[in-house]
Enzyme design. Structure first.
Site, PDB file in Angstrom:
ATOM      1  N   ASP A  12       0.806  -1.226   0.000  1.00  0.00           N
ATOM      2  CA  ASP A  12       0.000   0.000   0.000  1.00  0.00           C
ATOM      3  C   ASP A  12       0.838   1.275   0.000  1.00  0.00           C
ATOM      4  OD1 ASP A  12      -2.272  -1.605   0.058  1.00  0.00           O
ATOM      5  OD2 ASP A  12      -2.311  -1.634   2.245  1.00  0.00           O
ATOM      6  N   GLY A  22      -4.565  -4.239  -3.830  1.00  0.00           N
ATOM      7  CA  GLY A  22      -5.558  -3.207  -4.130  1.00  0.00           C
ATOM      8  C   GLY A  22      -4.791  -1.961  -4.491  1.00  0.00           C
ATOM      9  N   HIS A  23      -4.845  -1.582  -5.749  1.00  0.00           N
ATOM     10  CA  HIS A  23      -4.058  -0.450  -6.239  1.00  0.00           C
ATOM     11  C   HIS A  23      -5.020   0.643  -6.684  1.00  0.00           C
ATOM     12  CE1 HIS A  23      -0.625  -3.525  -7.227  1.00  0.00           C
ATOM     13  NE2 HIS A  23      -0.865  -3.409  -5.936  1.00  0.00           N
ATOM     14  N   GLN A  26       1.960  -6.089  -3.308  1.00  0.00           N
ATOM     15  CA  GLN A  26       2.355  -6.186  -1.893  1.00  0.00           C
ATOM     16  C   GLN A  26       3.632  -5.348  -1.680  1.00  0.00           C
ATOM     17  OE1 GLN A  26       1.439  -9.454  -3.574  1.00  0.00           O
ATOM     18  NE2 GLN A  26      -0.520  -8.611  -3.008  1.00  0.00           N
TER      19      GLN A  26
HETATM   20  P1  GDP Z   1      -0.698   0.363  -3.564  1.00  0.00           P
HETATM   21  O1  GDP Z   1      -1.306  -0.899  -3.111  1.00  0.00           O
HETATM   22  O2  GDP Z   1       0.761   0.442  -3.287  1.00  0.00           O
HETATM   23  O3  GDP Z   1      -0.987   0.694  -5.009  1.00  0.00           O
HETATM   24  O4  GDP Z   1      -1.368   1.521  -2.686  1.00  0.00           O
HETATM   25  P2  GDP Z   1      -2.934   1.657  -2.319  1.00  0.00           P
HETATM   26  O5  GDP Z   1      -3.642   2.157  -3.520  1.00  0.00           O
HETATM   27  O6  GDP Z   1      -3.448   0.428  -1.682  1.00  0.00           O
HETATM   28  O7  GDP Z   1      -2.860   2.736  -1.165  1.00  0.00           O
HETATM   29  C1  GDP Z   1      -2.373   4.014  -1.375  1.00  0.00           C
HETATM   30  C2  GDP Z   1      -3.493   5.023  -1.073  1.00  0.00           C
HETATM   31  O8  GDP Z   1      -2.942   6.319  -0.953  1.00  0.00           O
HETATM   32  C3  GDP Z   1      -4.522   5.133  -2.205  1.00  0.00           C
HETATM   33  O9  GDP Z   1      -5.769   5.442  -1.644  1.00  0.00           O
HETATM   34  C4  GDP Z   1      -3.997   6.296  -3.031  1.00  0.00           C
HETATM   35  O10 GDP Z   1      -5.018   6.975  -3.745  1.00  0.00           O
HETATM   36  C5  GDP Z   1      -3.426   7.188  -1.964  1.00  0.00           C
HETATM   37  N1  GDP Z   1      -2.241   7.970  -2.372  1.00  0.00           N
HETATM   38  C6  GDP Z   1      -1.220   7.585  -3.184  1.00  0.00           C
HETATM   39  N2  GDP Z   1      -0.268   8.547  -3.232  1.00  0.00           N
HETATM   40  C7  GDP Z   1      -0.710   9.555  -2.432  1.00  0.00           C
HETATM   41  C8  GDP Z   1      -0.149  10.812  -2.039  1.00  0.00           C
HETATM   42  O11 GDP Z   1       0.952  11.189  -2.421  1.00  0.00           O
HETATM   43  N3  GDP Z   1      -0.884  11.556  -1.164  1.00  0.00           N
HETATM   44  C9  GDP Z   1      -2.095  11.153  -0.697  1.00  0.00           C
HETATM   45  N4  GDP Z   1      -2.728  11.962   0.153  1.00  0.00           N
HETATM   46  N5  GDP Z   1      -2.649   9.990  -1.048  1.00  0.00           N
HETATM   47  C10 GDP Z   1      -1.961   9.182  -1.894  1.00  0.00           C
HETATM   48  P1  IMO Z   2      -0.881  -4.139  -2.283  1.00  0.00           P
HETATM   49  O1  IMO Z   2      -0.422  -4.672  -3.627  1.00  0.00           O
HETATM   50  C1  IMO Z   2      -0.934  -4.560   2.028  1.00  0.00           C
HETATM   51  C2  IMO Z   2      -0.955  -8.637   3.627  1.00  0.00           C
HETATM   52  C3  IMO Z   2      -2.212  -9.057   4.359  1.00  0.00           C
HETATM   53  C4  IMO Z   2      -1.621 -10.031   5.360  1.00  0.00           C
HETATM   54  C5  IMO Z   2      -0.525 -10.717   4.556  1.00  0.00           C
HETATM   55  C6  IMO Z   2      -0.944 -12.048   3.953  1.00  0.00           C
HETATM   56  O2  IMO Z   2      -2.176  -3.427  -2.328  1.00  0.00           O
HETATM   57  O3  IMO Z   2       0.218  -3.358  -1.621  1.00  0.00           O
HETATM   58  P2  IMO Z   2      -2.499 -12.696   1.893  1.00  0.00           P
HETATM   59  O4  IMO Z   2      -3.958 -12.427   1.630  1.00  0.00           O
HETATM   60  O5  IMO Z   2      -1.593 -12.165   0.847  1.00  0.00           O
HETATM   61  O6  IMO Z   2      -2.217 -14.152   2.193  1.00  0.00           O
HETATM   62  O7  IMO Z   2      -2.184 -11.891   3.276  1.00  0.00           O
HETATM   63  O8  IMO Z   2      -0.175  -9.820   3.515  1.00  0.00           O
HETATM   64  N1  IMO Z   2      -1.169  -8.130   2.245  1.00  0.00           N
HETATM   65  C7  IMO Z   2      -1.120  -6.838   1.918  1.00  0.00           C
HETATM   66  N2  IMO Z   2      -0.968  -5.737   2.677  1.00  0.00           N
HETATM   67  N3  IMO Z   2      -1.042  -4.442   0.699  1.00  0.00           N
HETATM   68  C8  IMO Z   2      -1.185  -5.535  -0.088  1.00  0.00           C
HETATM   69  O9  IMO Z   2      -1.170  -5.469  -1.428  1.00  0.00           O
HETATM   70  C9  IMO Z   2      -1.258  -6.799   0.522  1.00  0.00           C
HETATM   71  N4  IMO Z   2      -1.411  -8.060   0.056  1.00  0.00           N
HETATM   72  C10 IMO Z   2      -1.336  -8.867   1.121  1.00  0.00           C
HETATM   73  O10 IMO Z   2      -2.833  -7.957   4.973  1.00  0.00           O
HETATM   74  O11 IMO Z   2      -0.990  -9.310   6.390  1.00  0.00           O
HETATM   75 MG    MG Z   3      -2.844  -1.583  -1.867  1.00  0.00          MG
END
Ligand code: GDP
Ligand code: IMO
Ligand code: MG
Length: 421
Positions: A16, A43-44, A224
């Site tokens: 994340d 979840g991206h 991840q």
């Molecule tokens: P990922 O799994 O690495 O792609 O990241 P996620 O999408 O799960 O989580 C990142 C969250 O932060 C998302 O809700 C993005 O929209 C938000 N986000 C990403 N970059 C920034 C930033 O620079 N500032 C803020 N405020 N939000 C951001």
């Molecule tokens: P993105 O790509 C954050 C974490 C879960 C749990 C562990 C194992 O959005 O960064 P799993 O379902 O993979 O067997 O869970 O890994 N986890 C993540 N945490 N971002 C993710 O993906 C994750 N994918 C798995 O929360 O701790």
């Molecule tokens: Mg994510």
């Protein structure tokens, strides 16, 4: 034969980090964006203008028109999840014929998710906090050589028997759960999904290498984060795949010589969702403030993310295991308004300096470096040099801690909100 090299963008914390957001911003300069591992545990989130979408399995270049999209052989993919995501993308006008899946990727069946949830329940207090998507059981089946690949979905005559065998191999677990899947239902659901899925399945090795050999620009997207890697993360509180740069090689069937830049994405602070060591976690109002200002709730499960200070011990470890060439910092805007901000610069245990391998030590003590905060709204800034003095000093400290150049600092979720050097 000379080929282009592929660049990698991957997370260097516990997931994340904003990888999707960074890949979306970079993807306009690439002809192909490829995922190499994980499944819809990812979840991206992408924000482009007023549009906000969350991707689970389709690579984050999909909102740019230029690139083709590839789900590599190291991924595990739920048929229903894939069809749902294709439909969501088609409904907003995306040409989904650009999305291809390697014949080497493995299928996540609904009973894998049921097994995942049952094994979490059985672990009780030692639960990992998985996303419950069946990722672990599907990779387990792959390694046990009883899994079903997307290539095997094309051989319809043998498929029903393979599914029956896969279910039978797990029969003792299903008996304990008292929830055996109905084989014929699984077979029928699978066959029903095939007309939607098979047109996207390609010979993954040829597809990817032909892209490189024809001089297309290729971007590889991690899922991840490094510290969730099955081998090098905080085991057993990890995911079940290789999330590091080496995993891009095995997940796509390429050698290390095919890799160009390795860009690590890190938040300006740190989060983790699920259980496991997190030395810099804040249990006080500062942690709560980061969570609410940063919107730190899981994209997949909605769970509140644990929040803490940037951990330079952990990220330096990630620089090493990935061979990082540069980094992008995200969410610096979330720290605006903090009176002071900190970076964890060292771990100590028993009076001695220790490294990331000690992250789970209950007696761990942290060394912190403190920086003055800033209160300005920095979200409209587009040059790192234009950041307020204290924010710039903090970015310099992050760069110093990482020991690699910083390519960009993200200052908001929207595609354009990125400051560059
Ligand atoms: P990922 O799994 O690495 O792609 O990241 P996620 O999408 O799960 O989580 C990142 C969250 O932060 C998302 O809700 C993005 O929209 C938000 N986000 C990403 N970059 C920034 C930033 O620079 N500032 C803020 N405020 N939000 C951001
Ligand atoms: P993105 O790509 C954050 C974490 C879960 C749990 C562990 C194992 O959005 O960064 P799993 O379902 O993979 O067997 O869970 O890994 N986890 C993540 N945490 N971002 C993710 O993906 C994750 N994918 C798995 O929360 O701790
Ligand atoms: Mg994510």
């Amino acid at each position: 034969m000379t080929s282009n090299r592929a660049d990698i963008v991957l997370g260097i914390q516990w997931g994340d980090e904003g990888k999707g957001r960074v890949v979306d911003a970079f993807a306009k300069d690439y002809d192909l964006v490829a995922r190499f591992g994980g499944g819809d545990n990812a979840g991206h989130t992408l924000v482009v203008g007023d549009r906000k979408i969350a991707l689970r399995i389709v690579p984050s270049g999909v909102l740019q028109e230029r690139p083709q999209l590839f789900i590599g052989g190291g991924c595990v993919v739920s048929l229903d999840g894939l069809v749902e995501e294709l439909d969501m993308l088609a409904s907003i006008g995306v040409d989904v014929s650009r999305i291809k899946i390697s014949d080497r990727a493995h299928v996540v069946f609904p009973y894998h998710a049921a097994l995942d949830r049952a094994s979490e329940k059985a672990r009780g207090d030692a639960a990992i906090g998985t996303t419950g998507r069946g990722i672990g059981p599907t990779y387990t089946d792959k390694v046990a050589r009883i899994g079903i690949s997307f290539g095997e979905l094309r051989k319809k005559e043998a498929l029903a028997d393979k599914i029956r065998y896969n279910i039978m191999s797990r029969s003792s677990q299903f008996a304990v759960m008292d929830a055996a899947p109905r084989e014929e239902d699984v077979i029928a659901q699978t066959l029903e999904a095939l007309p939607r899925v098979l047109p996207h399945v390609v010979d993954g090795v040829s597809y990817f290498h032909e892209m490189l050999e024809s001089d297309r620009r290729v971007l590889i997207e991690g899922a991840q984060g490094t510290l969730l890697d099955v081998g090098y993360g905080t085991y057993p509180y990890v995911t079940s795949s290789s999330t590091i740069a080496g995993g891009a090689c095995t997940g796509l069937g390429i050698g290390p010589t095919a890799i160009g830049r390795v860009v690590g994405v890190a938040k300006a602070y740190c989060t983790r969702v699920g259980a496991g060591p997190f030395p810099s976690e804040l249990f006080d109002s500062t942690g709560d403030a980061l969570r609410s200002r940063g919107g730190e709730f899981g994209t997949v499960t909605g769970r509140p993310r644990r929040c803490g200070w940037f951990d330079a011990v952990a990220t330096k470890y990630a620089v090493r295991v990935n061979g990082l060439t540069s980094a992008v910092i995200t969410k610096l805007d979330v720290l605006s308004g903090c009176e002071k901000v900190a970076i964890v610069t060292g771990y100590r245990s028993g009076g001695k300096s220790v490294g990331f391998e000690s992250a789970g030590d209950p007696n761990l003590e942290l060394e912190l470096a403190w920086y003055d905060g800033w209160s300005e709204d920095i979200s409209a800034i587009r040059k790192i040099a234009d950041l307020p003095k204290n924010a710039r000093a903090y970015v310099d400290a992050l760069q110093h801690a990482l020991g690699v150049p910083i390519d960009g600092v993200s200052l908001g979720p929207e595609r354009s909100a990125m400051a560059i050097p």
